[in-house]
Scaffold this active site. Structure first.
Site, PDB file in Angstrom:
ATOM      1  N   LYS A 136      -2.645  -2.510  -2.858  1.00  0.00           N
ATOM      2  CA  LYS A 136      -3.476  -1.470  -2.592  1.00  0.00           C
ATOM      3  C   LYS A 136      -3.088   0.243  -2.989  1.00  0.00           C
ATOM      4  CE  LYS A 136      -5.809  -0.582   1.566  1.00  0.00           C
ATOM      5  NZ  LYS A 136      -6.894  -0.311   3.195  1.00  0.00           N
ATOM      6  N   GLU A 177       1.522  -1.109   0.176  1.00  0.00           N
ATOM      7  CA  GLU A 177      -0.308   0.049   0.348  1.00  0.00           C
ATOM      8  C   GLU A 177       1.025   1.349   0.032  1.00  0.00           C
ATOM      9  OE1 GLU A 177      -3.779   2.418   2.417  1.00  0.00           O
ATOM     10  OE2 GLU A 177      -3.056   0.688   3.294  1.00  0.00           O
TER      11      GLU A 177
END
Length: 342
Positions: A220, A178
């Site tokens: 992500k 992420e």
């Protein structure tokens, strides 16, 4: 490392019509959320709130592929003594765990941060795996401002993300990678695309250097969105088109799936953007959701800490999960927002 098993889990996490519930708010963040609805943040109130969502059978079985948990939550039991991880598993979803330990100021880079938590991570991952976690999450935070981000901040955060990902795969845990370019600030959408492209390229360079198997991760990322204070906001179509183009330029086809963060968008905006991207189609990876606020703001408000509101909270959660499920297939329409969950 069994890459076939990691790939199977990564594909299950981004399966058609399903996405991830990010229920991994830190103590400070969930306190702010609870303050807004007039609920005291205690160990029990946090457990009761999360248990309410995990017991939402329709949402969890049909629309949620996995749940990102906070360290406190993964060890908690429901009010009846059932471990919360078991509730998630019983619903057919996969338990996951946030493993980063937040951010610290980055030396010699004013206004920039680096995510920490690599020390003893291998030991922690082994314990989380034993508890039932099959994927993990690490969030790098990149801010856009005057003279930032620096290449230093991008490099050290990408390096840490890759080290974390390698440790996860060694522990037979799928890493959610992420790198979040924040939507704070007054930058326009093209500046967001420019910086996010740089961040993604550096992240994948580090992943390759550290021999992370791309078939065993989930990405992500943030969407291409102008800063909240930007005088020029973007249409749903522009966000979708520019995000898709950016991802096609940066993300290898070997990645099994992409699950977007909502990053402060409203629930409906996050859904509309995801839907518009999936309508473009022709992508090498599925695009789905890994939302926190965009899935939880409505159920938090409906629940408001009261036992008698559990059903209303579950209904609100199911509705948002269903809307995002439709968006992940490019089948959402705005008029469906007015239809309440059954």
């Amino acid at each position: 490392m069994n890459l076939a098993d990691l790939n199977k889990i990564a594909r299950a996490m981004t399966a058609p019509g399903k996405g991830l519930l990010a229920a991994d708010e830190s103590g400070g963040t969930i306190k702010k959320r609870f303050d807004a609805i007039g609920v005291e943040s205690t160990e029990n109130s946090r457990r009761d709130y999360r248990e309410m969502m995990f017991r939402s059978k329709d949402a969890m079985s049909n629309f949620i592929s996995g749940v990102i948990l906070y360290d406190e939550t993964i060890w908690q039991d429901a009010a009846d003594g059932t471990p919360l991880v078991k509730l998630i598993e019983q619903a057919g979803a996969i338990p996951g765990i946030k493993v980063d330990e937040g951010t610290q100021a980055l030396p010699n880079c004013p206004g920039e941060l680096v995510t920490v938590g690599l020390d003893r991570l291998a030991e922690r991952l082994a314990k989380y795996y034993e508890r039932g976690a099959r994927f993990a999450k690490w969030r790098a935070v990149i801010d856009i401002g005057h003279g930032i981000p620096s290449m230093t901040a991008i490099s050290v955060n990408a390096h840490a993300l890759a080290r974390y990902a390698a440790l996860c795969q060694q522990a037979q845990i799928v890493p959610i990678v992420e790198p979040e370019v924040l939507m704070d600030g007054d930058h326009d959408i093209d500046r967001c695309v420019e910086i996010t492209t740089r961040v993604l390229n550096k992240t994948f360079q580090e992943l390759r250097l550290q021999r992370v198997a791309l078939e065993g991760i989930v990405l992500k990322p943030n969407m291409a969105i102008p800063g909240k204070k930007s005088p020029t906001q973007a249409s749903i179509a522009e966000v979708a088109e520019k995000t898709v183009r950016m991802l096609k330029n940066c993300v290898p086809a070997a990645v099994p799936g992409i699950a977007f963060l909502s990053g402060g968008q409203s629930g409906e905006d996050a859904t509309a953007h995801l839907d518009a991207m999936n309508r473009i189609g022709g992508l090498p990876w599925p695009l789905t959701f890994s939302y926190g606020r965009a899935l939880q703001a409505a159920p938090q408000k409906a629940w408001a800490g009261k036992t008698e509101n559990v059903a209303a909270g579950q209904q609100a959660f199911t509705h948002r999960a269903r809307m995002n499920s439709l968006a992940s297939k490019g089948e959402w329409t705005a008029d469906q927002e007015t239809k309440k969950a059954a």
